[in-house]
Design a protein around this motif. Structure first.
Motif, PDB file in Angstrom:
ATOM      1  N   ALA A 261     -10.433   3.727  -7.542  1.00  0.00           N
ATOM      2  CA  ALA A 261      -8.973   3.616  -7.630  1.00  0.00           C
ATOM      3  C   ALA A 261      -8.359   3.354  -6.259  1.00  0.00           C
ATOM      4  N   VAL A 262      -8.854   4.041  -5.244  1.00  0.00           N
ATOM      5  CA  VAL A 262      -8.355   3.819  -3.884  1.00  0.00           C
ATOM      6  C   VAL A 262      -8.657   2.383  -3.443  1.00  0.00           C
ATOM      7  N   SER A 263      -9.847   1.879  -3.780  1.00  0.00           N
ATOM      8  CA  SER A 263     -10.211   0.493  -3.441  1.00  0.00           C
ATOM      9  C   SER A 263      -9.246  -0.498  -4.086  1.00  0.00           C
ATOM     10  N   ALA A 264      -8.858  -0.218  -5.322  1.00  0.00           N
ATOM     11  CA  ALA A 264      -7.916  -1.095  -6.013  1.00  0.00           C
ATOM     12  C   ALA A 264      -6.557  -1.101  -5.323  1.00  0.00           C
ATOM     13  N   LEU A 265      -6.093   0.075  -4.899  1.00  0.00           N
ATOM     14  CA  LEU A 265      -4.805   0.167  -4.204  1.00  0.00           C
ATOM     15  C   LEU A 265      -4.840  -0.586  -2.872  1.00  0.00           C
ATOM     16  N   VAL A 266      -5.957  -0.463  -2.159  1.00  0.00           N
ATOM     17  CA  VAL A 266      -6.102  -1.186  -0.886  1.00  0.00           C
ATOM     18  C   VAL A 266      -6.090  -2.689  -1.122  1.00  0.00           C
ATOM     19  N   GLU A 267      -6.773  -3.140  -2.184  1.00  0.00           N
ATOM     20  CA  GLU A 267      -6.799  -4.568  -2.479  1.00  0.00           C
ATOM     21  C   GLU A 267      -5.412  -5.087  -2.866  1.00  0.00           C
ATOM     22  N   MET A 268      -4.652  -4.275  -3.580  1.00  0.00           N
ATOM     23  CA  MET A 268      -3.282  -4.665  -3.913  1.00  0.00           C
ATOM     24  C   MET A 268      -2.458  -4.837  -2.635  1.00  0.00           C
ATOM     25  N   LYS A 269      -2.642  -3.931  -1.701  1.00  0.00           N
ATOM     26  CA  LYS A 269      -1.942  -4.029  -0.417  1.00  0.00           C
ATOM     27  C   LYS A 269      -2.383  -5.294   0.325  1.00  0.00           C
ATOM     28  N   ARG A 270      -3.686  -5.593   0.309  1.00  0.00           N
ATOM     29  CA  ARG A 270      -4.188  -6.774   1.014  1.00  0.00           C
ATOM     30  C   ARG A 270      -3.644  -8.059   0.413  1.00  0.00           C
ATOM     31  N   LEU A 271      -3.651  -8.134  -0.921  1.00  0.00           N
ATOM     32  CA  LEU A 271      -3.139  -9.332  -1.588  1.00  0.00           C
ATOM     33  C   LEU A 271      -1.648  -9.532  -1.315  1.00  0.00           C
ATOM     34  N   ASP A 272      -0.904  -8.436  -1.295  1.00  0.00           N
ATOM     35  CA  ASP A 272       0.528  -8.535  -1.016  1.00  0.00           C
ATOM     36  C   ASP A 272       0.777  -9.064   0.398  1.00  0.00           C
TER      37      ASP A 272
ATOM     38  N   ASN B  31     -12.539 -17.505  -2.483  1.00  0.00           N
ATOM     39  CA  ASN B  31     -11.319 -17.170  -1.744  1.00  0.00           C
ATOM     40  C   ASN B  31     -10.649 -15.995  -2.439  1.00  0.00           C
ATOM     41  N   LEU B  32     -10.857 -14.800  -1.896  1.00  0.00           N
ATOM     42  CA  LEU B  32     -10.346 -13.598  -2.560  1.00  0.00           C
ATOM     43  C   LEU B  32      -8.827 -13.595  -2.666  1.00  0.00           C
ATOM     44  N   ASN B  33      -8.160 -14.352  -1.828  1.00  0.00           N
ATOM     45  CA  ASN B  33      -6.701 -14.408  -1.905  1.00  0.00           C
ATOM     46  C   ASN B  33      -6.228 -15.085  -3.187  1.00  0.00           C
ATOM     47  N   GLN B  34      -7.110 -15.859  -3.802  1.00  0.00           N
ATOM     48  CA  GLN B  34      -6.771 -16.515  -5.051  1.00  0.00           C
ATOM     49  C   GLN B  34      -7.268 -15.738  -6.263  1.00  0.00           C
ATOM     50  N   GLY B  35      -8.023 -14.682  -6.029  1.00  0.00           N
ATOM     51  CA  GLY B  35      -8.580 -13.883  -7.114  1.00  0.00           C
ATOM     52  C   GLY B  35      -7.815 -12.593  -7.332  1.00  0.00           C
ATOM     53  N   HIS B  36      -8.443 -11.705  -8.090  1.00  0.00           N
ATOM     54  CA  HIS B  36      -7.837 -10.393  -8.366  1.00  0.00           C
ATOM     55  C   HIS B  36      -8.926  -9.327  -8.316  1.00  0.00           C
ATOM     56  N   LEU B  37      -9.449  -9.102  -7.132  1.00  0.00           N
ATOM     57  CA  LEU B  37     -10.456  -8.070  -6.956  1.00  0.00           C
ATOM     58  C   LEU B  37      -9.898  -6.695  -7.320  1.00  0.00           C
ATOM     59  N   ASP B  38      -8.578  -6.534  -7.206  1.00  0.00           N
ATOM     60  CA  ASP B  38      -7.959  -5.252  -7.560  1.00  0.00           C
ATOM     61  C   ASP B  38      -8.144  -4.944  -9.041  1.00  0.00           C
TER      62      ASP B  38
END
Length: 569
Positions: A435-446, A531-538
């Motif tokens: 869950a923490v990893s998902a929150l970090v990825e949301m922050k990164r994508l934003d 390109n993770l910026n185009q994906g949804h790793l979160d």
């Protein structure tokens, strides 16, 4: 967690028969350099711990940065590289099962380690050699002499060799202690924790030192250092041979268990009563006092040890454990123990699938960040070293803070949480880490959407929580499977703990395939793309968090009803 309370309530249980485990071999190989020195059993565990430190550095020097090597040097795609790493990692933790069977049946732990080290060292040399070879792209196509071919042959030789070592080294170390000696029994308990810390030593060195060399100096040099560690460990282990106590195998464990099933099925079809008072043990005598108390869990297997009229004069005089018609009480209880372990074992596979993200998606996520902390360059793979440092911190936190706090809140509790309770806490922490990893990825994508890069330091919380899950789950799991194992199957049951890591890695590869199939459609790049910026790793991390939470709920039900072997005794 209430698993420990379930243990304390007690159960009517079978009385385990006298152990007929493997015998200690007094004769040891003599090495010329050391043959005049007396064997000192107390030094053997230290040698084994030192060996594990070197082996851990060698293995993680290859595996920690492997996804980057496959992607950047051998030119694989992000998804293919992640899948190849998890498949190889799964194989590395699957081979211990075969190594354990060989050790328990044919070679013994010592000989299994020696043979495995030959494959291990050869594989390490091939992986190192691959770093100096041209890739298929340079050669203009595939080639048997290309870097990819040599690298994968070497990697899977490493998987075979490391599997044999892993299956046998921990039980071999435990054999060096005398269970009849109180001091040795206490030291043996500490040995499991020290062994796991030695396993954790490798990722620290590889993440801070070897990975930096691979990224900034030479992949060949980095792999070469790892190979040198395995070679040194091999030499030290052989030279210390006179110190070791060695146990020889006593038979085929799988055959013994199969005999119970066949004998029970024969007597079920003949409707032999399960509460008979005539039970067979290791001699031709009939015990008038039944050694099996029928508790309802797999009680139908008890019939395999019930002596009927047709058994007299036919199989009662056969060597113990050799009959497919009548089995000993010991054999029946061994199979029951393994069957009771299976539900707990199964939930560990999900944990391992989530843990595998540290060497794949965590690194890919970190590679898409600003890889520096306070202006200090930090390779994404080196964050694994921080996780291992956190493991050491969690070990201290557990002993100095968590256990005293629990004792203050629950004054009636004298000891620490049970192994089952610790494994449950680890499963819950694993869900939190995802869950923490998902929150970090949301922050990164934003931030990426605004054209900004966040620091890789944002990954610190997820690695910290993951380390807590590792401490609570994996240390207790090794101790649990060794403690619950029948005396003749210590290596096999220890390898079951490692097998969960293998199956978790294979499950992870399967999940990646499902994610690619169902999310990379209609022109969408999918959740995990180059390109993770185009994906949804979160989204992927949230799915893993949900799966881990469900796994925790299922585990809690199994643990609450599990009957420990020590309680059954």
């Amino acid at each position: 967690m209430e698993a420990g309370d379930a243990m304390e309530r007690g159960h009517s249980a079978p009385l385990l028969p006298e152990s007929h485990g493997p015998k200690v071999e007094d004769d040891t190989l003599q090495v010329p350099l050391l043959k005049d020195k007396k064997r000192t059993g107390s030094k053997a565990p230290m040698v084994i711990l030192g060996f594990e430190c070197l082996e851990s550095i060698g293995f993680f020097g290859i595996s920690t940065n492997l996804v980057v090597y496959l992607e950047k040097v051998l030119h694989g795609s992000s998804l293919a590289s992640a899948s190849n790493v998890t498949t190889w990692s799964g194989t590395s933790y699957l081979t211990p099962l075969f190594g354990a069977i060989i050790a328990d049946t044919f070679l013994g732990n010592y000989n299994t380690i020696i043979v495995s080290l030959v494959f291990y060292l050869l594989g390490m040399m091939l992986v190192t050699f691959s770093a100096f070879l041209p890739t298929a792209a340079v050669l203009g196509g595939s080639s048997v002499f290309g870097a990819q071919t040599v690298a994968f042959v070497g990697l899977y030789l490493v998987a075979v060799g490391s599997g044999g070592v892993r299956s046998s080294l921990l039980p071999f170390g435990a054999e060096q202690f005398d269970d009849d000696n109180a001091t040795d029994r206490e030291s043996k308990g500490s040995f499991f924790s020290w062994f796991y810390l030695c396993v954790s030593f490798g990722p620290i060195v590889s993440g801070l030192f070897i990975v930096w060399i691979q990224d900034n100096v030479s992949w060949g040099l980095g792999f070469g250092i790892s190979t040198a560690c395995i070679a040194l460990a091999f030499g030290v282990f052989v030279l210390a041979t006179p110190m070791y106590k060695r146990r020889m195998p006593t038979g085929t464990p799988l055959k013994r268990l199969s005999q119970v099933v066949v004998a029970a099925c024969r007597k079920i079809s003949r409707r032999v009563p399960a509460d008979a008072t005539m039970l067979h043990e290791v001699s031709d005598k009939v015990d008038p006092q039944p050694k099996i108390a029928h508790t309802g869990d797999f009680s139908f297997l008890d019939k395999a040890a019930v002596i009927t009229e047709s058994d007299f004069g036919e199989v009662i005089t056969e060597e113990a454990g050799s009959s497919w018609k009548l089995c000993t009480v010991t054999q029946v209880e061994e199979l029951k123990i393994l069957l009771r372990l299976l539900p707990i074992w199964g939930t560990s596979i999900i944990v391992s699938a989530a843990y595998a993200q540290m060497n794949t998606t965590f690194i890919q996520q970190g590679s898409a960040m600003n890889m520096s902390i306070l202006s200090v360059p930090v390779p994404a793979a080196s964050m694994a070293s921080f996780e291992v440092t956190c493991v050491l911190g969690w070990v201290m936190l557990y002993g100095k803070v968590i256990v005293p706090a629990l004792r203050s809140f629950y004054p009636g509790v004298d000891g620490e949480p049970s192994m089952l309770q610790r494994m449950g806490a680890g499963r819950l922490l694993m869900a939190l880490a995802m869950a923490v990893s998902a929150l970090v990825e949301m922050k990164r994508l934003d931030s990426a959407a605004r054209g900004e890069e966040i620091s890789i330091a944002w990954q610190i919380p997820q690695y910290f929580v993951l380390a807590g899950a590792e401490v609570f789950c994996y240390i207790a799991q090794l101790e649990f499977f060794y403690a619950e194992a029948p005396d003749t199957m210590k290596s096999t049951c220890t390898s079951l703990a490692l097998l969960t890591i293998a199956l978790g890695s294979y499950l992870c590869s399967f999940i990646y395939a499902l994610v690619a199939k169902f999310t990379a459609t209609g022109g969408s790049p999918g959740w995990i793309c180059d390109n993770l910026n185009q994906g949804h790793l979160d989204y992927f991390f949230w799915a893993m968090a949900a799966m881990c939470t469900l796994n925790f709920v299922v585990y809690s039900g199994f643990a609450k009803n599990y009957k420990l072997k020590t309680v059954l005794s």
